[in-house]
Design a protein around this motif. Structure first.
Motif, PDB file in Angstrom:
ATOM      1  N   LYS A 131      -2.847   8.840   3.043  1.00 22.68           N
ATOM      2  CA  LYS A 131      -2.486   7.985   4.179  1.00 22.68           C
ATOM      3  C   LYS A 131      -2.705   6.537   3.779  1.00 22.68           C
ATOM      4  O   LYS A 131      -3.652   6.225   3.041  1.00 22.68           O
ATOM      5  N   VAL A 132      -1.852   5.639   4.265  1.00 24.22           N
ATOM      6  CA  VAL A 132      -2.026   4.219   3.983  1.00 24.22           C
ATOM      7  C   VAL A 132      -2.082   3.440   5.289  1.00 24.22           C
ATOM      8  O   VAL A 132      -1.673   3.918   6.348  1.00 24.22           O
ATOM      9  N   SER A 133      -2.599   2.237   5.212  1.00 25.98           N
ATOM     10  CA  SER A 133      -2.666   1.316   6.342  1.00 25.98           C
ATOM     11  C   SER A 133      -2.530  -0.092   5.788  1.00 25.98           C
ATOM     12  O   SER A 133      -2.510  -0.286   4.574  1.00 25.98           O
ATOM     13  N   PRO A 134      -2.451  -1.117   6.639  1.00 26.33           N
ATOM     14  CA  PRO A 134      -2.447  -2.486   6.116  1.00 26.33           C
ATOM     15  C   PRO A 134      -3.762  -2.866   5.458  1.00 26.33           C
ATOM     16  O   PRO A 134      -3.831  -3.861   4.740  1.00 26.33           O
ATOM     17  N   GLY A 135      -4.803  -2.064   5.699  1.00 29.18           N
ATOM     18  CA  GLY A 135      -6.101  -2.310   5.084  1.00 29.18           C
ATOM     19  C   GLY A 135      -6.397  -1.289   4.007  1.00 29.18           C
ATOM     20  O   GLY A 135      -5.781  -1.291   2.946  1.00 29.18           O
ATOM     21  N   PRO A 136      -7.327  -0.362   4.279  1.00 25.70           N
ATOM     22  CA  PRO A 136      -7.686   0.621   3.253  1.00 25.70           C
ATOM     23  C   PRO A 136      -6.612   1.695   3.058  1.00 25.70           C
ATOM     24  O   PRO A 136      -5.751   1.907   3.915  1.00 25.70           O
ATOM     25  N   LEU A 137      -6.717   2.371   1.927  1.00 24.49           N
ATOM     26  CA  LEU A 137      -6.006   3.616   1.702  1.00 24.49           C
ATOM     27  C   LEU A 137      -6.953   4.747   2.115  1.00 24.49           C
ATOM     28  O   LEU A 137      -8.165   4.570   2.128  1.00 24.49           O
ATOM     29  N   TYR A 138      -6.398   5.913   2.433  1.00 19.83           N
ATOM     30  CA  TYR A 138      -7.214   7.053   2.836  1.00 19.83           C
ATOM     31  C   TYR A 138      -6.837   8.253   1.977  1.00 19.83           C
ATOM     32  O   TYR A 138      -5.647   8.482   1.716  1.00 19.83           O
ATOM     33  N   GLY A 139      -7.853   9.010   1.517  1.00 18.57           N
ATOM     34  CA  GLY A 139      -7.533  10.126   0.645  1.00 18.57           C
ATOM     35  C   GLY A 139      -8.596  11.188   0.612  1.00 18.57           C
ATOM     36  O   GLY A 139      -9.514  11.215   1.440  1.00 18.57           O
ATOM     37  N   GLU A 140      -8.487  12.064  -0.384  1.00 24.45           N
ATOM     38  CA  GLU A 140      -9.435  13.153  -0.565  1.00 24.45           C
ATOM     39  C   GLU A 140      -9.789  13.263  -2.038  1.00 24.45           C
ATOM     40  O   GLU A 140      -8.970  12.994  -2.925  1.00 24.45           O
ATOM     41  N   LEU A 159      -9.043  -0.504  -1.994  1.00 27.55           N
ATOM     42  CA  LEU A 159     -10.119   0.169  -1.280  1.00 27.55           C
ATOM     43  C   LEU A 159      -9.615   1.494  -0.712  1.00 27.55           C
ATOM     44  O   LEU A 159      -8.593   1.541  -0.025  1.00 27.55           O
ATOM     45  N   ILE A 160     -10.352   2.582  -1.001  1.00 26.29           N
ATOM     46  CA  ILE A 160      -9.978   3.903  -0.524  1.00 26.29           C
ATOM     47  C   ILE A 160     -11.143   4.501   0.257  1.00 26.29           C
ATOM     48  O   ILE A 160     -12.305   4.408  -0.155  1.00 26.29           O
ATOM     49  N   ILE A 161     -10.841   5.125   1.383  1.00 22.53           N
ATOM     50  CA  ILE A 161     -11.843   5.776   2.227  1.00 22.53           C
ATOM     51  C   ILE A 161     -11.602   7.286   2.201  1.00 22.53           C
ATOM     52  O   ILE A 161     -10.458   7.744   2.271  1.00 22.53           O
ATOM     53  N   PHE A 162     -12.699   8.068   2.128  1.00 14.34           N
ATOM     54  CA  PHE A 162     -12.573   9.505   1.953  1.00 14.34           C
ATOM     55  C   PHE A 162     -13.875  10.185   2.363  1.00 14.34           C
ATOM     56  O   PHE A 162     -14.914   9.533   2.531  1.00 14.34           O
ATOM     57  N   GLN A 163     -13.841  11.489   2.515  1.00 11.74           N
ATOM     58  CA  GLN A 163     -15.027  12.282   2.820  1.00 11.74           C
ATOM     59  C   GLN A 163     -15.796  12.554   1.521  1.00 11.74           C
ATOM     60  O   GLN A 163     -15.206  12.944   0.518  1.00 11.74           O
ATOM     61  N   ASN A 207       0.811  -1.217   0.000  1.00  9.66           N
ATOM     62  CA  ASN A 207       0.000   0.000   0.000  1.00  9.66           C
ATOM     63  C   ASN A 207       0.846   1.270   0.000  1.00  9.66           C
ATOM     64  O   ASN A 207       0.393   2.319  -0.485  1.00  9.66           O
ATOM     65  N   GLU A 208       2.030   1.191   0.548  1.00  5.02           N
ATOM     66  CA  GLU A 208       2.901   2.365   0.582  1.00  5.02           C
ATOM     67  C   GLU A 208       3.254   2.860  -0.829  1.00  5.02           C
ATOM     68  O   GLU A 208       3.579   4.034  -1.017  1.00  5.02           O
ATOM     69  N   LYS A 209       3.139   1.970  -1.812  1.00  5.90           N
ATOM     70  CA  LYS A 209       3.417   2.362  -3.198  1.00  5.90           C
ATOM     71  C   LYS A 209       2.399   3.391  -3.712  1.00  5.90           C
ATOM     72  O   LYS A 209       2.655   4.089  -4.689  1.00  5.90           O
ATOM     73  N   TYR A 210       1.242   3.470  -3.057  1.00  6.80           N
ATOM     74  CA  TYR A 210       0.171   4.346  -3.534  1.00  6.80           C
ATOM     75  C   TYR A 210       0.161   5.710  -2.846  1.00  6.80           C
ATOM     76  O   TYR A 210      -0.610   6.589  -3.240  1.00  6.80           O
ATOM     77  N   LEU A 211       0.982   5.898  -1.833  1.00  6.52           N
ATOM     78  CA  LEU A 211       0.997   7.153  -1.078  1.00  6.52           C
ATOM     79  C   LEU A 211       1.340   8.322  -2.003  1.00  6.52           C
ATOM     80  O   LEU A 211       2.341   8.305  -2.720  1.00  6.52           O
ATOM     81  N   GLY A 212       0.470   9.336  -1.990  1.00  8.09           N
ATOM     82  CA  GLY A 212       0.690  10.522  -2.811  1.00  8.09           C
ATOM     83  C   GLY A 212       0.145  10.416  -4.220  1.00  8.09           C
ATOM     84  O   GLY A 212       0.105  11.413  -4.950  1.00  8.09           O
TER      85      GLY A 212
END
Length: 441
Positions: free
Chosen positions: A424-433, A404-408, A373-378
Protein backbone atom coordinates in the motif's frame (compact mmCIF):
# COMPACT_ATOMS: atom_id res chain seq x y z
CA UNK A 1 21.89 12.33 41.39
CA UNK A 2 19.56 11.92 38.42
CA UNK A 3 19.49 14.13 35.33
CA UNK A 4 16.97 14.67 32.55
CA UNK A 5 17.64 16.30 29.16
CA UNK A 6 14.90 17.83 26.98
CA UNK A 7 16.02 18.37 23.38
CA UNK A 8 14.46 20.74 20.85
CA UNK A 9 15.51 21.34 17.26
CA UNK A 10 17.84 19.63 14.83
CA UNK A 11 19.86 16.43 14.76
CA UNK A 12 22.96 18.35 15.90
CA UNK A 13 21.13 19.25 19.11
CA UNK A 14 20.21 15.58 19.51
CA UNK A 15 23.86 14.58 19.06
CA UNK A 16 24.94 17.18 21.60
CA UNK A 17 22.37 15.84 24.06
CA UNK A 18 23.86 12.36 23.56
CA UNK A 19 27.29 13.80 24.37
CA UNK A 20 26.04 15.62 27.48
CA UNK A 21 24.31 12.45 28.69
CA UNK A 22 27.46 10.40 28.13
CA UNK A 23 29.64 12.88 29.98
CA UNK A 24 27.29 13.13 32.95
CA UNK A 25 26.91 9.35 33.23
CA UNK A 26 30.69 8.99 33.03
CA UNK A 27 30.95 11.44 35.92
CA UNK A 28 28.63 9.42 38.16
CA UNK A 29 25.25 10.99 37.42
CA UNK A 30 22.23 8.81 36.56
CA UNK A 31 20.02 9.24 33.48
CA UNK A 32 16.24 9.40 33.92
CA UNK A 33 13.44 9.80 31.42
CA UNK A 34 11.16 11.25 34.08
CA UNK A 35 11.72 14.96 34.84
CA UNK A 36 9.67 14.65 38.04
CA UNK A 37 12.39 12.51 39.63
CA UNK A 38 15.35 14.47 38.26
CA UNK A 39 17.79 16.48 40.38
CA UNK A 40 19.18 18.17 37.26
CA UNK A 41 17.17 19.25 34.21
CA UNK A 42 18.92 20.48 31.07
CA UNK A 43 16.99 22.08 28.21
CA UNK A 44 18.81 21.95 24.86
CA UNK A 45 17.10 24.70 22.89
CA UNK A 46 16.53 25.72 19.26
CA UNK A 47 16.09 29.23 17.84
CA UNK A 48 15.63 28.57 14.12
CA UNK A 49 11.95 29.49 14.31
CA UNK A 50 9.87 31.39 16.84
CA UNK A 51 7.73 28.29 17.48
CA UNK A 52 10.78 26.30 18.63
CA UNK A 53 11.86 29.11 20.91
CA UNK A 54 8.39 29.35 22.44
CA UNK A 55 8.59 25.63 23.25
CA UNK A 56 11.72 26.36 25.25
CA UNK A 57 9.94 29.10 27.21
CA UNK A 58 7.07 26.72 27.92
CA UNK A 59 9.49 24.06 29.13
CA UNK A 60 11.25 26.53 31.42
CA UNK A 61 7.90 27.43 32.98
CA UNK A 62 6.84 23.82 33.38
CA UNK A 63 10.10 22.55 34.86
CA UNK A 64 10.40 25.66 36.99
CA UNK A 65 7.28 24.57 38.86
CA UNK A 66 9.10 21.39 39.90
CA UNK A 67 11.33 23.57 42.08
CA UNK A 68 8.33 24.10 44.35
CA UNK A 69 8.60 20.38 45.23
CA UNK A 70 12.38 20.09 45.02
CA UNK A 71 14.16 23.28 46.06
CA UNK A 72 17.52 21.73 45.22
CA UNK A 73 16.53 21.06 41.60
CA UNK A 74 19.07 22.51 39.15
CA UNK A 75 17.88 23.80 35.74
CA UNK A 76 20.34 24.57 32.93
CA UNK A 77 19.58 25.99 29.49
CA UNK A 78 21.83 25.37 26.47
CA UNK A 79 21.58 25.37 22.69
CA UNK A 80 20.91 28.07 20.12
CA UNK A 81 18.26 30.03 22.04
CA UNK A 82 20.53 30.14 25.05
CA UNK A 83 23.35 31.46 22.85
CA UNK A 84 20.98 34.05 21.37
CA UNK A 85 19.44 35.25 24.66
CA UNK A 86 22.51 34.82 26.88
CA UNK A 87 22.31 36.53 30.31
CA UNK A 88 18.78 37.74 29.56
CA UNK A 89 17.48 34.25 30.35
CA UNK A 90 18.85 34.47 33.88
CA UNK A 91 17.28 37.90 34.33
CA UNK A 92 13.91 36.80 32.96
CA UNK A 93 13.61 33.36 34.58
CA UNK A 94 14.68 33.33 38.23
CA UNK A 95 14.41 29.54 38.50
CA UNK A 96 17.16 28.96 35.92
CA UNK A 97 20.50 28.14 37.54
CA UNK A 98 22.85 28.33 34.57
CA UNK A 99 22.95 29.09 30.85
CA UNK A 100 25.57 27.80 28.43
CA UNK A 101 26.40 28.05 24.74
CA UNK A 102 26.65 25.89 21.65
CA UNK A 103 30.44 25.58 21.75
CA UNK A 104 30.99 24.43 25.34
CA UNK A 105 28.66 21.44 25.50
CA UNK A 106 31.53 19.15 26.47
CA UNK A 107 32.01 21.16 29.67
CA UNK A 108 28.56 20.14 30.96
CA UNK A 109 29.83 18.22 34.02
CA UNK A 110 31.81 21.22 35.27
CA UNK A 111 28.85 23.52 34.60
CA UNK A 112 26.52 21.28 36.61
CA UNK A 113 29.00 21.05 39.51
CA UNK A 114 29.32 24.84 39.62
CA UNK A 115 25.53 25.11 39.86
CA UNK A 116 25.45 22.43 42.59
CA UNK A 117 27.76 24.66 44.66
CA UNK A 118 25.19 27.44 44.48
CA UNK A 119 26.68 29.50 41.66
CA UNK A 120 24.18 31.10 39.25
CA UNK A 121 25.89 31.96 35.97
CA UNK A 122 26.08 32.13 32.19
CA UNK A 123 29.08 30.55 30.45
CA UNK A 124 29.66 30.84 26.70
CA UNK A 125 33.27 29.73 26.47
CA UNK A 126 34.50 27.98 23.32
CA UNK A 127 35.63 24.40 23.93
CA UNK A 128 35.45 23.09 20.36
CA UNK A 129 39.21 22.55 20.23
CA UNK A 130 38.77 19.97 23.00
CA UNK A 131 36.16 17.92 21.11
CA UNK A 132 37.44 14.48 20.14
CA UNK A 133 36.21 10.97 19.39
CA UNK A 134 36.95 9.64 22.89
CA UNK A 135 34.37 11.86 24.60
CA UNK A 136 31.72 9.63 26.26
CA UNK A 137 28.33 9.53 24.54
CA UNK A 138 24.97 7.93 25.23
CA UNK A 139 23.52 7.16 21.78
CA UNK A 140 19.73 7.02 21.79
CA UNK A 141 19.88 4.27 19.14
CA UNK A 142 21.69 0.94 19.26
CA UNK A 143 22.31 0.76 15.52
CA UNK A 144 22.48 4.38 14.26
CA UNK A 145 24.97 7.08 15.30
CA UNK A 146 25.01 10.86 14.79
CA UNK A 147 28.47 12.33 14.20
CA UNK A 148 28.92 16.10 14.06
CA UNK A 149 31.80 16.82 11.66
CA UNK A 150 31.57 20.61 11.27
CA UNK A 151 30.25 23.35 13.53
CA UNK A 152 28.87 26.76 12.58
CA UNK A 153 27.97 28.40 9.28
CA UNK A 154 29.55 31.13 7.13
CA UNK A 155 26.65 31.74 4.73
CA UNK A 156 24.69 34.42 6.64
CA UNK A 157 21.33 33.99 4.92
CA UNK A 158 19.38 37.09 5.82
CA UNK A 159 16.53 35.21 7.55
CA UNK A 160 18.73 32.83 9.58
CA UNK A 161 19.94 33.19 13.15
CA UNK A 162 22.25 30.15 13.07
CA UNK A 163 25.55 31.92 12.16
CA UNK A 164 25.02 34.17 15.17
CA UNK A 165 24.27 31.31 17.57
CA UNK A 166 26.69 28.70 16.18
CA UNK A 167 29.60 30.88 15.03
CA UNK A 168 31.97 30.43 12.10
CA UNK A 169 32.50 27.07 10.43
CA UNK A 170 35.00 24.82 12.20
CA UNK A 171 35.72 21.32 10.91
CA UNK A 172 36.86 18.48 13.12
CA UNK A 173 40.13 16.77 12.07
CA UNK A 174 39.42 13.96 9.61
CA UNK A 175 41.43 11.37 11.59
CA UNK A 176 39.45 12.16 14.73
CA UNK A 177 36.15 11.59 12.90
CA UNK A 178 37.37 8.32 11.41
CA UNK A 179 38.41 7.19 14.90
CA UNK A 180 34.84 7.88 16.05
CA UNK A 181 33.43 5.91 13.11
CA UNK A 182 35.77 3.05 14.03
CA UNK A 183 34.46 3.06 17.60
CA UNK A 184 30.88 2.77 16.37
CA UNK A 185 31.99 0.01 14.00
CA UNK A 186 33.53 -1.92 16.91
CA UNK A 187 30.24 -1.59 18.80
CA UNK A 188 28.23 -3.03 15.91
CA UNK A 189 26.52 0.13 14.68
CA UNK A 190 25.14 -0.22 11.15
CA UNK A 191 24.39 3.42 10.21
CA UNK A 192 26.10 6.75 10.73
CA UNK A 193 24.96 10.26 9.82
CA UNK A 194 27.48 13.06 9.40
CA UNK A 195 26.06 16.34 10.69
CA UNK A 196 26.71 20.03 10.16
CA UNK A 197 24.81 23.24 9.57
CA UNK A 198 26.55 23.12 6.20
CA UNK A 199 27.87 19.59 6.11
CA UNK A 200 29.29 19.53 2.59
CA UNK A 201 31.49 22.50 3.48
CA UNK A 202 33.44 20.11 5.69
CA UNK A 203 37.21 20.59 5.38
CA UNK A 204 37.18 23.90 3.50
CA UNK A 205 38.78 25.52 6.56
CA UNK A 206 41.79 23.16 6.56
CA UNK A 207 43.94 25.32 4.28
CA UNK A 208 43.45 24.04 0.74
CA UNK A 209 39.81 25.28 0.84
CA UNK A 210 38.59 22.01 -0.70
CA UNK A 211 35.55 20.26 0.82
CA UNK A 212 36.30 16.73 2.00
CA UNK A 213 32.94 15.10 2.73
CA UNK A 214 33.52 12.73 -0.18
CA UNK A 215 36.78 11.58 1.42
CA UNK A 216 35.05 11.02 4.77
CA UNK A 217 32.43 8.83 3.11
CA UNK A 218 35.09 6.81 1.29
CA UNK A 219 37.12 6.22 4.44
CA UNK A 220 34.07 5.36 6.56
CA UNK A 221 32.85 2.82 4.01
CA UNK A 222 35.90 0.64 4.76
CA UNK A 223 34.45 -0.51 8.10
CA UNK A 224 32.57 -3.80 7.91
CA UNK A 225 29.81 -3.12 10.44
CA UNK A 226 28.91 0.26 8.92
CA UNK A 227 26.41 -0.43 6.13
CA UNK A 228 24.87 3.00 5.50
CA UNK A 229 26.39 6.47 5.53
CA UNK A 230 24.10 9.52 5.58
CA UNK A 231 24.80 13.25 5.83
CA UNK A 232 22.87 16.47 6.37
CA UNK A 233 22.29 19.37 5.85
CA UNK A 234 23.69 20.50 2.49
CA UNK A 235 24.10 23.89 0.86
CA UNK A 236 23.50 23.76 -2.92
CA UNK A 237 26.60 25.61 -4.09
CA UNK A 238 28.88 23.43 -1.92
CA UNK A 239 27.84 20.14 -3.52
CA UNK A 240 30.83 19.00 -5.60
CA UNK A 241 31.07 16.69 -8.60
CA UNK A 242 33.36 14.49 -6.54
CA UNK A 243 30.72 14.15 -3.80
CA UNK A 244 28.04 13.23 -6.34
CA UNK A 245 30.39 10.68 -7.89
CA UNK A 246 31.21 9.19 -4.48
CA UNK A 247 27.53 8.80 -3.57
CA UNK A 248 26.85 7.19 -6.94
CA UNK A 249 29.71 4.69 -6.74
CA UNK A 250 29.87 3.85 -3.04
CA UNK A 251 27.15 1.30 -2.27
CA UNK A 252 27.12 2.23 1.45
CA UNK A 253 26.47 5.91 0.74
CA UNK A 254 22.78 6.73 1.20
CA UNK A 255 21.11 7.70 -2.07
CA UNK A 256 19.43 10.65 -0.43
CA UNK A 257 20.31 14.35 -0.17
CA UNK A 258 18.52 17.04 1.80
CA UNK A 259 19.07 20.16 -0.31
CA UNK A 260 17.31 23.31 0.97
CA UNK A 261 16.29 25.77 -1.75
CA UNK A 262 13.98 28.14 0.24
CA UNK A 263 12.55 29.88 -2.86
CA UNK A 264 12.29 29.52 -6.63
CA UNK A 265 12.47 33.25 -7.30
CA UNK A 266 15.90 34.66 -8.17
CA UNK A 267 14.86 38.02 -6.75
CA UNK A 268 13.91 36.46 -3.41
CA UNK A 269 16.97 34.19 -3.39
CA UNK A 270 19.15 37.28 -3.75
CA UNK A 271 17.26 39.03 -0.96
CA UNK A 272 17.79 35.93 1.20
CA UNK A 273 21.54 36.00 0.36
CA UNK A 274 21.33 32.48 -1.05
CA UNK A 275 24.35 32.06 -3.31
CA UNK A 276 22.77 30.42 -6.34
CA UNK A 277 20.00 31.03 -8.85
CA UNK A 278 16.90 29.02 -9.54
CA UNK A 279 18.44 27.79 -12.77
CA UNK A 280 21.65 26.68 -11.05
CA UNK A 281 19.67 24.81 -8.41
CA UNK A 282 17.52 22.97 -10.95
CA UNK A 283 20.59 22.05 -12.98
CA UNK A 284 22.19 20.63 -9.82
CA UNK A 285 19.09 18.57 -9.01
CA UNK A 286 18.95 17.21 -12.56
CA UNK A 287 22.66 16.32 -12.39
CA UNK A 288 22.19 14.46 -9.10
CA UNK A 289 19.13 12.63 -10.40
CA UNK A 290 20.96 11.63 -13.56
CA UNK A 291 24.16 10.40 -11.93
CA UNK A 292 22.77 8.70 -8.78
CA UNK A 293 20.23 5.99 -9.66
CA UNK A 294 17.05 6.01 -7.51
CA UNK A 295 18.25 9.03 -5.52
CA UNK A 296 15.68 10.98 -3.54
CA UNK A 297 16.04 14.68 -2.74
CA UNK A 298 14.19 16.68 -0.09
CA UNK A 299 14.19 20.42 0.45
CA UNK A 300 13.10 23.40 2.57
CA UNK A 301 10.77 26.19 1.42
CA UNK A 302 9.87 29.49 3.08
CA UNK A 303 6.60 31.14 2.05
CA UNK A 304 5.91 34.84 2.47
CA UNK A 305 9.47 36.13 2.69
CA UNK A 306 9.43 39.97 2.74
CA UNK A 307 8.21 41.41 -0.59
CA UNK A 308 7.37 37.97 -2.05
CA UNK A 309 4.85 38.57 -4.85
CA UNK A 310 2.48 36.16 -6.52
CA UNK A 311 4.94 35.94 -9.41
CA UNK A 312 7.76 35.05 -7.02
CA UNK A 313 5.56 32.35 -5.51
CA UNK A 314 4.71 30.96 -8.93
CA UNK A 315 8.45 30.63 -9.60
CA UNK A 316 8.73 28.52 -6.46
CA UNK A 317 5.83 26.33 -7.56
CA UNK A 318 7.48 25.88 -10.95
CA UNK A 319 10.74 24.79 -9.30
CA UNK A 320 8.91 22.22 -7.14
CA UNK A 321 7.17 20.76 -10.18
CA UNK A 322 10.48 20.44 -12.02
CA UNK A 323 12.51 19.00 -9.13
CA UNK A 324 9.84 16.63 -7.76
CA UNK A 325 11.27 16.47 -4.25
CA UNK A 326 10.87 13.46 -2.00
CA UNK A 327 9.72 15.74 0.81
CA UNK A 328 9.53 19.45 1.56
CA UNK A 329 9.79 21.12 4.96
CA UNK A 330 7.61 24.21 4.55
CA UNK A 331 7.48 27.19 6.88
CA UNK A 332 5.85 30.58 6.81
CA UNK A 333 8.42 33.34 7.15
CA UNK A 334 8.72 34.70 10.67
CA UNK A 335 11.24 37.44 11.54
CA UNK A 336 14.04 36.30 13.85
CA UNK A 337 15.44 39.06 16.02
CA UNK A 338 19.14 39.55 15.31
CA UNK A 339 18.98 38.69 11.60
CA UNK A 340 19.46 41.04 8.65
CA UNK A 341 15.90 40.42 7.47
CA UNK A 342 14.49 41.39 10.87
CA UNK A 343 16.54 44.57 10.97
CA UNK A 344 16.14 45.83 7.40
CA UNK A 345 13.14 44.12 5.74
CA UNK A 346 9.51 44.83 6.40
CA UNK A 347 7.47 41.71 7.14
CA UNK A 348 4.91 42.84 4.58
CA UNK A 349 3.29 39.65 3.31
CA UNK A 350 -0.01 39.18 5.20
CA UNK A 351 -0.32 36.14 7.44
CA UNK A 352 -3.26 34.73 5.49
CA UNK A 353 -1.28 34.96 2.23
CA UNK A 354 1.70 33.16 3.76
CA UNK A 355 -0.59 30.41 4.96
CA UNK A 356 -2.46 30.17 1.65
CA UNK A 357 0.83 29.69 -0.20
CA UNK A 358 2.01 27.16 2.37
CA UNK A 359 -1.20 25.13 1.98
CA UNK A 360 -0.90 25.22 -1.82
CA UNK A 361 2.64 23.84 -1.70
CA UNK A 362 1.63 21.18 0.83
CA UNK A 363 -1.16 19.96 -1.46
CA UNK A 364 1.11 20.04 -4.51
CA UNK A 365 3.81 18.08 -2.68
CA UNK A 366 1.28 15.47 -1.49
CA UNK A 367 0.30 14.89 -5.12
CA UNK A 368 3.95 14.54 -6.18
CA UNK A 369 4.69 12.25 -3.22
CA UNK A 370 1.80 9.93 -4.09
CA UNK A 371 2.85 9.75 -7.73
CA UNK A 372 6.45 8.96 -6.77
CA UNK A 373 5.41 6.40 -4.14
CA UNK A 374 3.18 4.53 -6.55
CA UNK A 375 6.36 3.37 -8.31
CA UNK A 376 7.11 1.18 -5.27
CA UNK A 377 3.77 -0.65 -5.08
CA UNK A 378 4.34 -4.40 -5.21
CA UNK A 379 8.12 -4.10 -4.92
CA UNK A 380 10.24 -5.78 -2.25
CA UNK A 381 12.67 -3.35 -0.60
CA UNK A 382 15.59 -3.75 1.78
CA UNK A 383 15.23 -1.69 4.97
CA UNK A 384 16.69 -1.33 8.45
CA UNK A 385 14.05 -1.48 11.16
CA UNK A 386 14.29 1.68 13.28
CA UNK A 387 11.62 1.29 15.95
CA UNK A 388 7.96 1.70 16.83
CA UNK A 389 5.71 3.60 14.45
CA UNK A 390 2.48 3.36 16.43
CA UNK A 391 0.33 0.87 18.29
CA UNK A 392 -0.34 -2.84 17.72
CA UNK A 393 3.24 -3.87 16.94
CA UNK A 394 3.59 -1.36 14.11
CA UNK A 395 7.21 -0.58 13.25
CA UNK A 396 9.05 1.53 10.69
CA UNK A 397 12.21 1.33 8.63
CA UNK A 398 13.93 3.09 5.75
CA UNK A 399 15.47 2.13 2.46
CA UNK A 400 18.90 3.41 1.49
CA UNK A 401 17.17 6.18 -0.49
CA UNK A 402 15.14 7.22 2.57
CA UNK A 403 11.76 5.72 1.71
CA UNK A 404 9.87 5.21 4.96
CA UNK A 405 7.97 1.92 5.27
CA UNK A 406 5.55 0.89 8.04
CA UNK A 407 4.86 -2.77 8.82
CA UNK A 408 4.03 -5.28 11.55
CA UNK A 409 7.09 -6.50 13.43
CA UNK A 410 8.74 -7.08 16.83
CA UNK A 411 11.05 -4.91 18.95
CA UNK A 412 13.81 -7.53 18.87
CA UNK A 413 14.25 -6.79 15.15
CA UNK A 414 15.22 -3.14 15.72
CA UNK A 415 18.45 -2.54 13.83
CA UNK A 416 17.93 -5.61 11.63
CA UNK A 417 17.96 -5.66 7.86
CA UNK A 418 14.62 -6.80 6.49
CA UNK A 419 13.07 -7.34 3.10
CA UNK A 420 9.60 -5.80 3.05
CA UNK A 421 7.04 -6.07 0.27
CA UNK A 422 5.09 -2.84 -0.35
CA UNK A 423 1.34 -3.54 -0.37
CA UNK A 424 0.00 0.00 0.00
CA UNK A 425 1.21 3.53 -0.69
CA UNK A 426 0.25 6.99 0.57
CA UNK A 427 1.59 10.53 0.09
CA UNK A 428 3.67 9.81 3.19
CA UNK A 429 4.89 6.36 4.22
CA UNK A 430 4.76 3.14 2.26
CA UNK A 431 3.07 0.16 3.95
CA UNK A 432 4.14 -3.46 3.67
CA UNK A 433 4.89 -6.82 5.20
CA UNK A 434 8.13 -8.57 6.13
CA UNK A 435 9.19 -11.12 3.53
CA UNK A 436 12.63 -11.99 4.90
CA UNK A 437 14.93 -11.26 7.81
CA UNK A 438 18.48 -10.76 6.54
CA UNK A 439 21.18 -11.82 9.00
CA UNK A 440 24.15 -10.85 6.86
CA UNK A 441 24.31 -8.07 4.28
Amino acid sequence: MKFFIRTFGCQMNLNESEIMAGLLINDGFEWTENPDEADIIIINSCSVREKAENKMYGAIGGYGKLKEKNKNLIIGIGGCSAEKERDALLDRFKKIDFVFGTRNVIDISNLVKRAMKGERFADFSDKLNEVNYSIPKRPFSKHHAWITIIYGCNKYCTYCIVPYTRGFEKSRPIDDIINEVEEYNKNGFKEITFLGQNVDSYGKDFGDKKPKLDLLIQKSAQFDSIKRIWFMTSYPSDITDSLIDTIAKEKKAAKYIHLPVQSGSNRILKSMNRRYTKEQFIDLVYKIQKEIPEVTISSDIITGFPSETEKDFEETVDLIKKCRFERINIAEYSPREGTVAHKYFEDNVPKHIKNKRLQYIMNLQKKINLEENEKYLGKTLSIIQEGKAGKNNTYMGRTINNKLIIFQSQEKLNGSFLKVKVNKVSPGPLYGEIIEIINNI
